[in-house]
Each structure stands twice: as C-alpha cells, then as structure tokens.
Design an enzyme around this catalytic site. Sequence first.
Site, short mmCIF file in Angstrom:
data_model
loop_
_atom_site.label_atom_id
_atom_site.label_comp_id
_atom_site.label_asym_id
_atom_site.label_seq_id
_atom_site.Cartn_x
_atom_site.Cartn_y
_atom_site.Cartn_z
N ASN A 173 59.73 30.56 89.52
CA ASN A 173 61.13 30.65 89.92
C ASN A 173 61.27 29.80 91.19
OD1 ASN A 173 63.66 31.32 90.83
ND2 ASN A 173 63.31 33.54 90.85
N ARG B 18 62.43 30.05 85.39
CA ARG B 18 63.77 30.60 85.52
C ARG B 18 64.71 29.44 85.87
NH1 ARG B 18 66.75 33.22 90.47
NH2 ARG B 18 68.55 34.05 89.35
N HIS C 50 72.42 37.11 85.96
CA HIS C 50 71.47 38.23 85.78
C HIS C 50 71.17 38.46 84.30
CE1 HIS C 50 73.00 40.34 89.70
NE2 HIS C 50 71.90 39.64 89.97
N ARG D 19 78.66 39.59 99.29
CA ARG D 19 79.68 38.91 98.49
C ARG D 19 80.82 39.87 98.18
NH1 ARG D 19 75.86 36.93 93.84
NH2 ARG D 19 74.11 37.26 95.22
N GLU E 226 62.30 40.82 85.28
CA GLU E 226 62.75 39.52 84.81
C GLU E 226 61.56 38.59 84.52
OE1 GLU E 226 66.65 38.40 87.08
OE2 GLU E 226 65.60 39.97 88.17
#
Length: 395
Positions: A7, A91, A180, A241, A383
């Site tokens: 990643n 990823r 996601h 956020r 993940e």
Amino acid sequence: MKVLVINAGSSSLKFTMFSMSKQSVLCKGLIERIGLKSPRFVYHRQGDSPTEELLNIVNHNGAMQALCHKLIDPEHGVIKSLSEVEAIGHRVVHGGERFTKAVKIDQTVKDGIRQCAALAPLHNPPNLEGIEACENFFPGVPGVAVFDTAFHQSMQPEAYLYALPRDLYKKLSIRKYGFHGTSHKYVYYEGCRFLGLDPKKARVLVCHLGNGSSIAAIEGGKVLDTSMGMTPLMGLVMGTRCGAVDAGVVLHLIKNGYTVDEVDVILNKKSGLQGVSGISSDMRDIEAACLSGNSDAQEAFDLFIHRLLVYIGGYYLLLGGAEAILFTGGIGENSHATRKALIDALAVYGCELDEEANKKRQVNAIISKPGSKLVAAIIPTNEELMIAQEAMELI
Ligand code: ADP
C-alpha cells in the site's frame, strides 16, 4: 504460496507478507517519511518484537530496496530468495468506472490507473510508483491491482449519479464512486460466513467507522449505495472531514473570501469530530470529554450518531429490510458507546442490544440479543488479507 501486499502512499509504503496456505502473516510494517526528514522503517516479523530503523530513503524505489533487503535477511527475514514471492497485491485508491474488479497489472492497466489519477491526484500516482518499484525488484512476479472503488461499481445510476447537468458526468466523470470498497467487501463476505448467511442473497449494512467512515448497503454481494461520493469527503461525520454538507456552504465560503485551498483544508482537515468538538478527531478523546460533561464534545458525538442513523434508515429501506448490520474500523470495532447509541435506536427494526456482548473486546462477535430480526455484529476488517486473496485468485 507467498503473497506480498503493498500500500504505497505519497510518503509511505506499507507492506504485509502472507503465507496463503494458512492465510497467516509472516511479517508486516511500513516505511514512512519517504523523501522527507528522517525516514523510518518499522518491521514486525510474526513472533518477534517490532523493530525501528532510521534510513536514508528518498523514493519508493529506495523503500522497496530496503524492504527486499529485510525480507531476505538471514537473521530477520522471512524468505530465502525474492523468487519465493508468487504474487504482489497492490492497493490502488481509484479505479474510476474502468476497473470494476481486481486486475492483473500490465501496461494497459498502468495507463488506466494513470488516467484515473485525475480523480485521485494525491493517491493514484504514489500507488503507481509502488507498482513500478515492485516491477524493478520482482521482475516477472505478477502484480494485481485491487481498487478501493471497485466493489462499489455495482451501484446503479440512481445511486451514483448526482443531480447535476449530465455533461459534467460525461466530460469530467463527476459521479459517486465510493471508497473503502475492499473493507466493505471483506466484512460482507466474512460477516455472511460468520453468521451463516447466503452471500448470494444476504441484505447487509456494513458500517466502516474509523478516522474515515463510510456505510454501504449490500445485497447479494452487490452494493446498492454507499455514503462516500466522488471523493472520500462525502457522507458520515469523520475524524476531521465534514461528510455531507450543503454544496451552497462551499460557494458561500468562497464568496466570503476563502481561497479554494483554505476551503479544502476546512472541509478535509478542520471539520468532523475535530471541528465540532474543538477537542480532538479521536473518538476516544470525544468519549472521555463527553463523560466529563463537555457539551461541544457531546454535540459532536450526537451529530456523528444522528448522521449514521439517517443513512442506516435510508439504506434499510433501499435494501427492503436487512438480515445484519456489521461494525468495523477503529470505532466500529472498539467503541461500545457508539454501537450502543446506534443499536438502541434500531429497536424499530427488531434489533436489541446484548449489553454484555457489546462491552467485551472481541473479534467476530454477535452483539444483538438472540431472536433479533436484524442481527448486529462486530467483524474486524482485514483489507490486506482481502487484497492477498484477490491477488491469489487472479494468479
Ligand atoms: P483509519 O480510518 O485511519 O484506518 P481507524 O480505523 O484506525 O482509522 O480508526 C481510528 C478511530 O478509532 C479513532 O477515532 C479512534 O479513536 C477510534 N478508536 C480506536 N480504539 C477505540 C476505543 N477503544 N474506543 C473508542 N474509539 C476507538
């Protein structure tokens, strides 16, 4: 079979090496501050304590060189030769409309990832650097790109279109993509397995709640809707956020003299739990402040829950009812206060909280009472394993 999962971010490279026969982790870690002051290599071999080194690493190629060196190190490594690695899963954040599932990487795929960079300018270019660094150090080893957006590509136009002029969608690809996706997919299938639901038919709400949060309504392995949008700014209240706001707010700020960059910082870095509480973006701090009677923290927590309930209610209706609601991510897996506040409101759907089960720290656990029509469960996300499995399936 050994599969390496990479990643690569703008200044970091995270890695996990799996032995797929037992789906076990051999080692994992990260190299951070690449090209910045004091790059740091954190390495954790299964069964050992993690180690940390400061190395002079200026780019992703240098990071990959350091990683390869470590992987075959006679004392600390996990393989004798790099040729033992049979596949590398990468990823990749944005696959646009082009990538609807994981793909084996070739020149055309790399060009596609580059084209999607217009939609994720901060993420796709370093993802690509990670891919190219691997090609240099693992020549001939197949690479697989696993996209954060791919699982959500099953959404239909009524879910992914914005009610904007159609030209903007056609010319600039402005639409909802969702993020996601790898986590939602893993949690859906793992949740179905754990609860004995048929993944071809199940109707499930997956709540991925972390610093970044999103929810997805999934039926038979197809996403009907998800809360993040064209960018990961949309939807739920997050650490920093804002999630959903009236687009008119952005216009108002700009008309009042804020620059585009300032608005970007406000919406992405200064909002959410941090912005409303004025204390922290971290749910543990918010919960502690609520307990000590801080009203701004309480409002931040209540807003976080309220927004989630609005989505859960809407998605339950879209699914025409659901068999399960699954919680994952740092908050979803650990915050019993969040889960309690949500599930207490779900009595109307026949979901009753098992207070004891909810308070225990556990992996894969049912937290609703037996007989609940809508079963609530914690399913920790993984993940990296999902990426490794997708890579293995394609090779
Ligand atoms: P990211 O989106 O960066 O991967 P994580 O999934 O690690 O984030 O989630 C981080 C969030 O999880 C933080 O808000 C943190 O406070 C929260 N969290 C972690 N442990 C707990 C806990 N025990 N109780 C409440 N919140 C927790």
